[in-house]
Write a protein that holds these residues in place. Structure first.
Motif, PDB file in Angstrom:
ATOM      1  N   ARG A 217       0.831  -1.212   0.000  1.00 16.41           N
ATOM      2  CA  ARG A 217       0.000   0.000   0.000  1.00 16.41           C
ATOM      3  C   ARG A 217       0.866   1.263   0.000  1.00 16.41           C
ATOM      4  N   LEU A 218       2.043   1.192   0.630  1.00 15.72           N
ATOM      5  CA  LEU A 218       2.909   2.370   0.726  1.00 15.72           C
ATOM      6  C   LEU A 218       3.350   2.872  -0.643  1.00 15.72           C
ATOM      7  N   THR A 219       3.314   2.001  -1.659  1.00 16.96           N
ATOM      8  CA  THR A 219       3.719   2.436  -3.002  1.00 16.96           C
ATOM      9  C   THR A 219       2.705   3.405  -3.603  1.00 16.96           C
ATOM     10  N   GLU A 220       1.542   3.550  -2.961  1.00 15.15           N
ATOM     11  CA  GLU A 220       0.525   4.501  -3.433  1.00 15.15           C
ATOM     12  C   GLU A 220       0.738   5.897  -2.839  1.00 15.15           C
ATOM     13  N   LEU A 221       1.717   6.048  -1.947  1.00 19.07           N
ATOM     14  CA  LEU A 221       2.004   7.352  -1.366  1.00 19.07           C
ATOM     15  C   LEU A 221       2.812   8.203  -2.336  1.00 19.07           C
ATOM     16  N   THR A 222       2.640   9.516  -2.256  1.00 17.94           N
ATOM     17  CA  THR A 222       3.451  10.415  -3.069  1.00 17.94           C
ATOM     18  C   THR A 222       4.897  10.374  -2.552  1.00 17.94           C
ATOM     19  N   PRO A 223       5.873  10.679  -3.400  1.00 15.94           N
ATOM     20  CA  PRO A 223       7.285  10.582  -2.989  1.00 15.94           C
ATOM     21  C   PRO A 223       7.611  11.378  -1.728  1.00 15.94           C
ATOM     22  N   HIS A 224       7.046  12.587  -1.574  1.00 12.19           N
ATOM     23  CA  HIS A 224       7.353  13.413  -0.399  1.00 12.19           C
ATOM     24  C   HIS A 224       6.886  12.753   0.895  1.00 12.19           C
ATOM     25  N   ILE A 225       5.672  12.202   0.872  1.00 12.68           N
ATOM     26  CA  ILE A 225       5.145  11.561   2.077  1.00 12.68           C
ATOM     27  C   ILE A 225       5.871  10.242   2.341  1.00 12.68           C
ATOM     28  N   LEU A 226       6.193   9.500   1.276  1.00 17.77           N
ATOM     29  CA  LEU A 226       6.925   8.240   1.442  1.00 17.77           C
ATOM     30  C   LEU A 226       8.303   8.501   2.044  1.00 17.77           C
ATOM     31  N   GLU A 227       8.914   9.603   1.673  1.00 19.79           N
ATOM     32  CA  GLU A 227      10.210   9.968   2.253  1.00 19.79           C
ATOM     33  C   GLU A 227      10.075  10.235   3.755  1.00 19.79           C
ATOM     34  N   MET A 228       8.943  10.837   4.159  1.00 19.17           N
ATOM     35  CA  MET A 228       8.707  11.082   5.587  1.00 19.17           C
ATOM     36  C   MET A 228       8.543   9.767   6.344  1.00 19.17           C
ATOM     37  N   VAL A 229       7.994   8.761   5.684  1.00 20.83           N
ATOM     38  CA  VAL A 229       7.864   7.432   6.300  1.00 20.83           C
ATOM     39  C   VAL A 229       9.250   6.812   6.485  1.00 20.83           C
ATOM     40  N   ASP A 230      10.084   6.900   5.453  1.00 18.04           N
ATOM     41  CA  ASP A 230      11.454   6.366   5.549  1.00 18.04           C
ATOM     42  C   ASP A 230      12.246   7.071   6.634  1.00 18.04           C
ATOM     43  N   ASP A 231      12.000   8.376   6.792  1.00 17.97           N
ATOM     44  CA  ASP A 231      12.714   9.157   7.807  1.00 17.97           C
ATOM     45  C   ASP A 231      12.105   9.009   9.201  1.00 17.97           C
ATOM     46  N   LYS A 232      11.073   8.168   9.318  1.00 18.86           N
ATOM     47  CA  LYS A 232      10.396   7.889  10.586  1.00 18.86           C
ATOM     48  C   LYS A 232       9.679   9.112  11.168  1.00 18.86           C
ATOM     49  N   ARG A 233       9.342  10.050  10.291  1.00 20.28           N
ATOM     50  CA  ARG A 233       8.537  11.194  10.734  1.00 20.28           C
ATOM     51  C   ARG A 233       7.056  10.839  10.705  1.00 20.28           C
ATOM     52  N   ILE A 234       6.689   9.875   9.883  1.00 23.04           N
ATOM     53  CA  ILE A 234       5.332   9.327   9.874  1.00 23.04           C
ATOM     54  C   ILE A 234       5.444   7.838  10.161  1.00 23.04           C
ATOM     55  N   ALA A 235       4.666   7.360  11.133  1.00 27.12           N
ATOM     56  CA  ALA A 235       4.717   5.944  11.505  1.00 27.12           C
ATOM     57  C   ALA A 235       4.074   5.072  10.425  1.00 27.12           C
ATOM     58  N   PHE A 236       4.383   3.782  10.468  1.00 29.49           N
ATOM     59  CA  PHE A 236       3.925   2.851   9.430  1.00 29.49           C
ATOM     60  C   PHE A 236       2.404   2.769   9.363  1.00 29.49           C
ATOM     61  N   ASN A 237       1.736   2.579  10.504  1.00 32.06           N
ATOM     62  CA  ASN A 237       0.282   2.379  10.483  1.00 32.06           C
ATOM     63  C   ASN A 237      -0.483   3.595   9.939  1.00 32.06           C
ATOM     64  N   PRO A 238      -0.188   4.826  10.386  1.00 29.82           N
ATOM     65  CA  PRO A 238      -0.843   5.979   9.765  1.00 29.82           C
ATOM     66  C   PRO A 238      -0.527   6.089   8.273  1.00 29.82           C
ATOM     67  N   ALA A 239       0.700   5.729   7.884  1.00 28.91           N
ATOM     68  CA  ALA A 239       1.095   5.818   6.477  1.00 28.91           C
ATOM     69  C   ALA A 239       0.235   4.912   5.602  1.00 28.91           C
ATOM     70  N   VAL A 240      -0.070   3.716   6.097  1.00 27.55           N
ATOM     71  CA  VAL A 240      -0.926   2.794   5.334  1.00 27.55           C
ATOM     72  C   VAL A 240      -2.301   3.423   5.106  1.00 27.55           C
ATOM     73  N   GLU A 241      -2.864   4.051   6.128  1.00 26.49           N
ATOM     74  CA  GLU A 241      -4.176   4.705   5.996  1.00 26.49           C
ATOM     75  C   GLU A 241      -4.102   5.870   5.011  1.00 26.49           C
ATOM     76  N   LEU A 242      -3.032   6.634   5.061  1.00 31.53           N
ATOM     77  CA  LEU A 242      -2.877   7.796   4.183  1.00 31.53           C
ATOM     78  C   LEU A 242      -2.717   7.386   2.718  1.00 31.53           C
ATOM     79  N   SER A 243      -2.280   6.153   2.476  1.00 25.19           N
ATOM     80  CA  SER A 243      -2.083   5.698   1.099  1.00 25.19           C
ATOM     81  C   SER A 243      -3.385   5.612   0.315  1.00 25.19           C
ATOM     82  N   TYR A 244      -4.522   5.644   1.019  1.00 27.01           N
ATOM     83  CA  TYR A 244      -5.823   5.577   0.349  1.00 27.01           C
ATOM     84  C   TYR A 244      -6.300   6.949  -0.115  1.00 27.01           C
ATOM     85  N   LEU A 245      -5.579   8.021   0.276  1.00 25.05           N
ATOM     86  CA  LEU A 245      -5.955   9.362  -0.160  1.00 25.05           C
ATOM     87  C   LEU A 245      -5.562   9.564  -1.618  1.00 25.05           C
TER      88      LEU A 245
END
Length: 311
Positions: free
Chosen positions: A186-214
């Motif tokens: 699901r994370l592959t559906e995130l925009t590059p900027h937000i996915l980078e925040m996930v890699d940098d641990k600024r956004i946690a994994f579980n919220p990131a999965v939910e955000l991927s549906y936006l």
């Protein structure tokens, strides 16, 4: 008479070379051999999801290669137009380049696209650290390859047909459940900027999965708001945004309202308007440099006050 001639025709005579060759030598001719291949003839694997960073670990590997050579051969496959494609050994290749080597030892193996993809993913998943985005795209590539192969599983006698079933195959060797593999993908559906925040641990994994549906525009509005307000969504906030997006009610104002509401146990944050302090810094200063300088000045001020009180 005709039957006798048929029997004679069916008899295969042993070649002279075969009479004098041993079983060991015949097996040896079938074995893969390690070859020193020029680095210039090896191209990267298309869509390789794992980053090859020129970090401290890479520099240490380059020093090791310079001193001892590449101890574990890479794996390449021949390209139709000539040259080779790296399947396993991208970091060893980079280290060899940094070490000034011209060749790298490799096994050459004929592989189709799906076979090569599965080997590439499996070999790289053994790394000590893999970022969420690397794992997400790697799982996606391997699952697509397995689906194309129609690979069988030990769970059923039929071919892989369901998404969860093929996800189970992907996760089995990685120690993940099929559901978790799907969540990573699901994370592959995130925009590059937000996915980078996930890699940098600024956004946690579980919220990131939910955000991927936006939707993409919604994610861009979310990113702009996070940057402006210096905040990230909690799991509950991400779930609310997902629900409102599915209902067609998510917009910039709603995103702002959700993000700026006070979270449970949230400590009050101090904010300073950018216009009040930007004029004191050089234009090329990053946000981190500004923060470090402010803290440094405050420490100096604090120590001076302490000395004044001690007098």
């Amino acid at each position: 008479m005709a039957a006798k001639e048929d029997r004679l025709a069916s008899i295969k005579l042993t070649k002279v070379d075969d009479l004098f060759s041993t079983e060991e030598s015949r097996n040896d001719s079938q074995r893969e051999k390690v070859m020193d291949i020029p680095l210039a003839e090896i191209s990267e694997f298309p869509g390789h999801p794992f980053k090859v960073r020129a970090d401290e670990a890479m520099l240490e590997m380059a020093d090791s290669v310079k001193q001892y050579g590449v101890l574990v051969p890479g794996l390449v496959r021949p390209k139709v137009g000539g040259g080779y494609e790296m399947v396993s050994g991208h970091r060893r290749k980079k280290a060899s380049e940094l070490a000034g080597m011209e060749t790298i030892p490799c096994l050459v193996r004929e592989l189709d696209d799906d076979q090569a993809t599965i080997i590439m993913v499996d070999s790289n998943l053994q790394r000590e650290y893999i970022s969420p985005s690397e794992k997400a795209f790697a799982y996606k590539m391997k699952m697509a390859a397995i689906n194309r192969q129609g690979q069988r599983t030990d769970l059923t006698s039929r071919q892989v047909v369901g998404k969860l079933e093929s996800a189970e195959v992907v996760g089995r060797e990685a120690g993940e459940s099929g559901r978790q593999v799907q969540r990573y993908i699901r994370l592959t559906e995130l925009t590059p900027h937000i996915l980078e925040m996930v890699d940098d641990k600024r956004i946690a994994f579980n919220p990131a999965v939910e955000l991927s549906y936006l939707a993409e525009k919604e994610q861009q509005a979310l990113f702009d708001t996070m940057q402006a307000e210096d905040c990230t969504p909690s799991l509950a906030q991400a779930q609310r945004m997902k629900k409102m997006s599915q209902e067609g009610r998510l917009n910039t104002d709603v995103i702002y309202t959700i993000l700026t509401e006070e979270k449970p146990n949230q400590k009050e944050k101090m904010s300073i308007q950018r216009e009040r302090i930007d004029r004191f810094f050089p234009r090329d200063f990053s946000e981190k440099q500004k923060e470090d300088l402010i803290v440094q000045l405050l420490e100096t001020w604090y120590k001076r006050r302490q000395r004044e009180h001690e007098r």
